[in-house]
Scaffold this motif. Sequence first.
Motif, PDB file in Angstrom:
ATOM      1  N   VAL A 336       0.910  -1.225  -0.004  1.00 37.69           N
ATOM      2  CA  VAL A 336       0.033  -0.090   0.106  1.00 37.69           C
ATOM      3  C   VAL A 336       1.187   1.223   0.132  1.00 37.69           C
ATOM      4  CG1 VAL A 336      -1.931   1.340   1.336  1.00 37.69           C
ATOM      5  CG2 VAL A 336      -1.643  -1.048   1.396  1.00 37.69           C
ATOM      6  N   VAL A 337       0.551   1.942  -1.058  1.00 42.79           N
ATOM      7  CA  VAL A 337       1.417   3.449  -0.791  1.00 42.79           C
ATOM      8  C   VAL A 337       0.313   4.362  -0.220  1.00 42.79           C
ATOM      9  CG1 VAL A 337       1.905   5.491  -2.351  1.00 42.79           C
ATOM     10  CG2 VAL A 337       2.474   3.353  -2.822  1.00 42.79           C
ATOM     11  N   PHE A 338       0.727   4.898   0.862  1.00 40.69           N
ATOM     12  CA  PHE A 338      -0.047   6.163   1.668  1.00 40.69           C
ATOM     13  C   PHE A 338       0.821   7.359   1.495  1.00 40.69           C
ATOM     14  CE2 PHE A 338      -1.022   2.501   4.515  1.00 40.69           C
ATOM     15  CZ  PHE A 338      -2.348   2.534   4.668  1.00 40.69           C
ATOM     16  N   THR A 339      -0.341   8.473   1.198  1.00 45.48           N
ATOM     17  CA  THR A 339       0.390   9.729   1.145  1.00 45.48           C
ATOM     18  C   THR A 339       0.027  10.597   2.267  1.00 45.48           C
ATOM     19  OG1 THR A 339      -1.752  10.880   0.175  1.00 45.48           O
ATOM     20  CG2 THR A 339      -0.597   9.786  -1.198  1.00 45.48           C
ATOM     21  N   ASP A 340       1.016  11.504   2.069  1.00 45.55           N
ATOM     22  CA  ASP A 340       1.129  12.496   3.516  1.00 45.55           C
ATOM     23  C   ASP A 340       0.812  13.806   3.044  1.00 45.55           C
ATOM     24  OD1 ASP A 340       1.277  13.785   5.893  1.00 45.55           O
ATOM     25  OD2 ASP A 340       3.596  13.975   5.812  1.00 45.55           O
ATOM     26  N   ALA A 353      14.353  22.677   2.657  1.00 44.83           N
ATOM     27  CA  ALA A 353      14.099  22.644   3.959  1.00 44.83           C
ATOM     28  C   ALA A 353      13.019  21.856   4.537  1.00 44.83           C
ATOM     29  CB  ALA A 353      13.470  24.182   4.241  1.00 44.83           C
ATOM     30  N   ILE A 354      12.212  21.208   3.777  1.00 44.28           N
ATOM     31  CA  ILE A 354      11.345  20.006   4.307  1.00 44.28           C
ATOM     32  C   ILE A 354      12.137  18.997   4.083  1.00 44.28           C
ATOM     33  CG2 ILE A 354       9.084  19.213   3.950  1.00 44.28           C
ATOM     34  CD1 ILE A 354       8.912  21.895   5.327  1.00 44.28           C
ATOM     35  N   GLY A 355      12.535  18.636   2.898  1.00 44.73           N
ATOM     36  CA  GLY A 355      13.406  17.530   2.907  1.00 44.73           C
ATOM     37  C   GLY A 355      12.777  16.326   2.305  1.00 44.73           C
ATOM     38  N   PRO A 356      13.356  15.222   2.063  1.00 42.04           N
ATOM     39  CA  PRO A 356      12.945  14.025   1.329  1.00 42.04           C
ATOM     40  C   PRO A 356      11.844  13.411   1.876  1.00 42.04           C
ATOM     41  CG  PRO A 356      14.977  13.432   2.143  1.00 42.04           C
ATOM     42  CD  PRO A 356      14.580  14.855   2.630  1.00 42.04           C
ATOM     43  N   ASN A 357      11.777  13.524   3.292  1.00 41.70           N
ATOM     44  CA  ASN A 357      10.573  12.227   3.854  1.00 41.70           C
ATOM     45  C   ASN A 357       9.473  12.967   4.366  1.00 41.70           C
ATOM     46  OD1 ASN A 357      12.825  10.417   3.560  1.00 41.70           O
ATOM     47  ND2 ASN A 357      13.466  10.799   5.530  1.00 41.70           N
ATOM     48  N   ARG A 358       9.388  14.145   4.547  1.00 39.78           N
ATOM     49  CA  ARG A 358       8.031  14.903   5.171  1.00 39.78           C
ATOM     50  C   ARG A 358       7.263  15.388   3.909  1.00 39.78           C
ATOM     51  NH1 ARG A 358       7.019  15.917  10.097  1.00 39.78           N
ATOM     52  NH2 ARG A 358       5.753  17.859   9.703  1.00 39.78           N
ATOM     53  N   GLY A 359       5.840  14.833   3.940  1.00 39.27           N
ATOM     54  CA  GLY A 359       5.103  15.482   2.855  1.00 39.27           C
ATOM     55  C   GLY A 359       5.422  14.564   1.650  1.00 39.27           C
ATOM     56  N   ALA A 360       5.775  13.212   1.954  1.00 36.09           N
ATOM     57  CA  ALA A 360       6.193  12.202   0.843  1.00 36.09           C
ATOM     58  C   ALA A 360       5.182  10.989   0.991  1.00 36.09           C
ATOM     59  CB  ALA A 360       7.526  11.762   1.221  1.00 36.09           C
ATOM     60  N   ASP A 361       5.043  10.024   0.074  1.00 35.26           N
ATOM     61  CA  ASP A 361       4.467   9.077   0.160  1.00 35.26           C
ATOM     62  C   ASP A 361       5.361   7.914   0.957  1.00 35.26           C
ATOM     63  OD1 ASP A 361       2.534   9.490  -1.871  1.00 35.26           O
ATOM     64  OD2 ASP A 361       4.058   9.095  -3.342  1.00 35.26           O
ATOM     65  N   GLY A 362       4.307   7.200   1.721  1.00 27.72           N
ATOM     66  CA  GLY A 362       5.047   6.174   2.536  1.00 27.72           C
ATOM     67  C   GLY A 362       4.767   4.683   1.938  1.00 27.72           C
ATOM     68  N   ILE A 363       5.559   3.841   1.408  1.00 26.85           N
ATOM     69  CA  ILE A 363       5.513   2.763   0.899  1.00 26.85           C
ATOM     70  C   ILE A 363       5.603   1.542   1.896  1.00 26.85           C
ATOM     71  CG2 ILE A 363       6.325   0.929  -0.753  1.00 26.85           C
ATOM     72  CD1 ILE A 363       7.549   3.392  -1.985  1.00 26.85           C
ATOM     73  N   TYR A 364       4.387   0.682   1.984  1.00 27.53           N
ATOM     74  CA  TYR A 364       4.034  -0.281   3.329  1.00 27.53           C
ATOM     75  C   TYR A 364       3.858  -1.709   2.664  1.00 27.53           C
ATOM     76  CZ  TYR A 364       3.743   3.075   6.997  1.00 27.53           C
ATOM     77  OH  TYR A 364       3.996   4.212   7.783  1.00 27.53           O
ATOM     78  N   ASP A 365       4.707  -2.845   3.016  1.00 29.97           N
ATOM     79  CA  ASP A 365       4.311  -4.203   2.250  1.00 29.97           C
ATOM     80  C   ASP A 365       3.188  -4.750   3.337  1.00 29.97           C
ATOM     81  OD1 ASP A 365       6.179  -3.910   0.653  1.00 29.97           O
ATOM     82  OD2 ASP A 365       7.455  -5.243   1.589  1.00 29.97           O
ATOM     83  N   ILE A 366       2.468  -5.276   2.918  1.00 30.06           N
ATOM     84  CA  ILE A 366       1.322  -6.145   3.432  1.00 30.06           C
ATOM     85  C   ILE A 366       1.823  -7.563   3.784  1.00 30.06           C
ATOM     86  CG2 ILE A 366      -1.113  -6.830   3.681  1.00 30.06           C
ATOM     87  CD1 ILE A 366      -1.929  -4.897   1.701  1.00 30.06           C
ATOM     88  N   VAL A 367       2.165  -7.927   4.995  1.00 31.70           N
ATOM     89  CA  VAL A 367       2.788  -9.339   5.176  1.00 31.70           C
ATOM     90  C   VAL A 367       1.546 -10.117   5.946  1.00 31.70           C
ATOM     91  CG1 VAL A 367       5.086  -8.406   5.164  1.00 31.70           C
ATOM     92  CG2 VAL A 367       3.731  -8.538   7.467  1.00 31.70           C
ATOM     93  N   GLY A 368       1.793 -11.505   5.572  1.00 24.31           N
ATOM     94  CA  GLY A 368       0.777 -12.307   6.482  1.00 24.31           C
ATOM     95  C   GLY A 368      -0.532 -12.552   5.750  1.00 24.31           C
ATOM     96  N   LYS A 369      -1.490 -13.320   6.397  1.00 18.95           N
ATOM     97  CA  LYS A 369      -2.693 -13.694   5.717  1.00 18.95           C
ATOM     98  C   LYS A 369      -3.862 -13.381   6.492  1.00 18.95           C
ATOM     99  CE  LYS A 369      -0.255 -17.599   3.274  1.00 18.95           C
ATOM    100  NZ  LYS A 369      -0.525 -19.019   3.137  1.00 18.95           N
ATOM    101  N   GLY A 370      -5.128 -13.295   5.527  1.00 17.18           N
ATOM    102  CA  GLY A 370      -6.335 -12.945   6.520  1.00 17.18           C
ATOM    103  C   GLY A 370      -6.212 -11.936   7.392  1.00 17.18           C
ATOM    104  N   ASP A 371      -6.962 -12.199   8.492  1.00 21.85           N
ATOM    105  CA  ASP A 371      -7.017 -11.024   9.442  1.00 21.85           C
ATOM    106  C   ASP A 371      -6.019 -10.873  10.247  1.00 21.85           C
ATOM    107  OD1 ASP A 371      -9.802 -10.720   8.522  1.00 21.85           O
ATOM    108  OD2 ASP A 371     -10.816 -11.767  10.413  1.00 21.85           O
ATOM    109  N   LYS A 372      -4.786 -11.741  10.066  1.00 18.94           N
ATOM    110  CA  LYS A 372      -3.570 -11.322  10.639  1.00 18.94           C
ATOM    111  C   LYS A 372      -2.447 -10.645   9.740  1.00 18.94           C
ATOM    112  CE  LYS A 372      -3.876 -15.477  13.674  1.00 18.94           C
ATOM    113  NZ  LYS A 372      -3.220 -16.769  14.015  1.00 18.94           N
TER     114      LYS A 372
END
Length: 500
Positions: A336-340, A353-372
């Motif tokens: 999932v890509v979340f935006t800030d 001044a703000i830099g590369p991490n604030r106001g950026a996209d956050g990339i998350y892997d989805i690990v596991g199965k089902g409701d876990k």
Amino acid sequence: MILLNESRTRHRRLGVAAAAAGLLAALLTAGPAVATPDPGDGPAASKGVSRSAEAEVRAAIADGEIPGQDEIVHSANIEHLVNVPKDALPGTNSDLAFQGRYAFAGNYDGFRIFDISNPKAPKTIAQVLCPGSQNDISVSGNLLFLSTDSSRSDSSCNSTTQPVTEKSSWEGMKVFDISDKRNPKYVAAVETACGSHTHTLVPERRDVYLYVSSYSPNAAYPDCQPPHDGISVIKVPRNAPEQAAVVNFPVLFPGEGPDGGGNPGAPTNPGVSKTTGCHDITVLPDKDLAAGACMGDGILFSIKDPEHPKVIDRVQDNVNFAFWHSATFNQKANKVVFTDELGGGGAATCNAAIGPNRGADGIYDIVGKGDKRKLVFRSYYKIPRHQADTENCVAHNGSLIPVKGKDLMVQAWYQGGVSVWDFTDSSKPREIAYFERGPLSTTTMQTGGAWSAYYYNGYIYSNDIVKGFDVLKLSDKRTDPARKVRLGELNVQTQPDYFD
């Protein structure tokens, strides 16, 4: 027009002046306070910048480090086919939806329908005056849906602004019949708590469910009382849309206290928005999965029962995220890509001044199965081109570019333009194409730029807040296979299985 062969990383210290440092401090302490749920129906007022910031902008333009005022630049693999300026609807342009040969463009004053059968020459076939920010838009079959998130005198398209403190004021969802694209008909309205900043379709055969996101309750608002720690679920019968009604308000952030159990924001987490609802939700109907961007929290939930969504996992980023704004799954549903939306979309946050991490996209892997299943952070992505301190710029709405075996996305960045990027490697995202205009002004901060940028049936379509409707053609061996994918309908927050 300047055609650039390579994406430029701008080395000028744009935004490092004292004024920009002051902005950074304000963003860190105030967070996304400017991202209000009721911005009104008029254009955002321009804001002055310091003389040193003005001088930096002029010098950067003179040195060719940023495009000139209103100048268009782009990478060699993007062609700007056409721009269609605003016409009868002068308000802020917002989101886009697609169906067949039509594009539907939201505007704070209503919506516009384009015939895009010839992408090089879109034709306006209808403009509907129906004021009420945001006018977030989506379509399903013969129905079109609009979000109203500003306090109105009533639910009609002739309504006027009215204080949110008055009980008779109205905010919520509007439903139109678009069986005749040239003559849409207003058929239903549903009031929702705290209005509708955005909405997401969960289409079923007989019904359409709408997940309505809204936020920022206040004890002084009769129709927006705290706690507001969930979403409104509306059921719309396809054959009787006039019977549309709220059928549930699932609590996504259970907890004690007046604001529920979401992110408490400041002072516990300085610079982070307190969670009082969701901003946007993206669903994968084929996977019974959804991702919510909810102010101070990102959530993953199951929608096996669309009337009763169930939270699977929740994450926070109290270091670099200020306001969780939107979400995009990859095709395999393992990322999932979340935006800030740092600064609420009205600030210059794409500078050194703000830099590369604030106001950026956050990339998350989805690990596991089902409701876990769990969301696991991997990296940030932000456009590599610094913008001027007179340009509002932050991560905004985008969509997948459907190529098997790759995770490619096109995304709007307000005055940062349109970015095409690759996150196949979650830890090493990179830009592969871009399009942008120079600043609207070199002396004041004026809100503008690309609100949405979406890939649909071989082309990129973008709705620019000020300039109008843009069509781009992307020609690159990495993205060319996507041209074979054809859709009959696209609401980006209702992600399709592109290869089914």
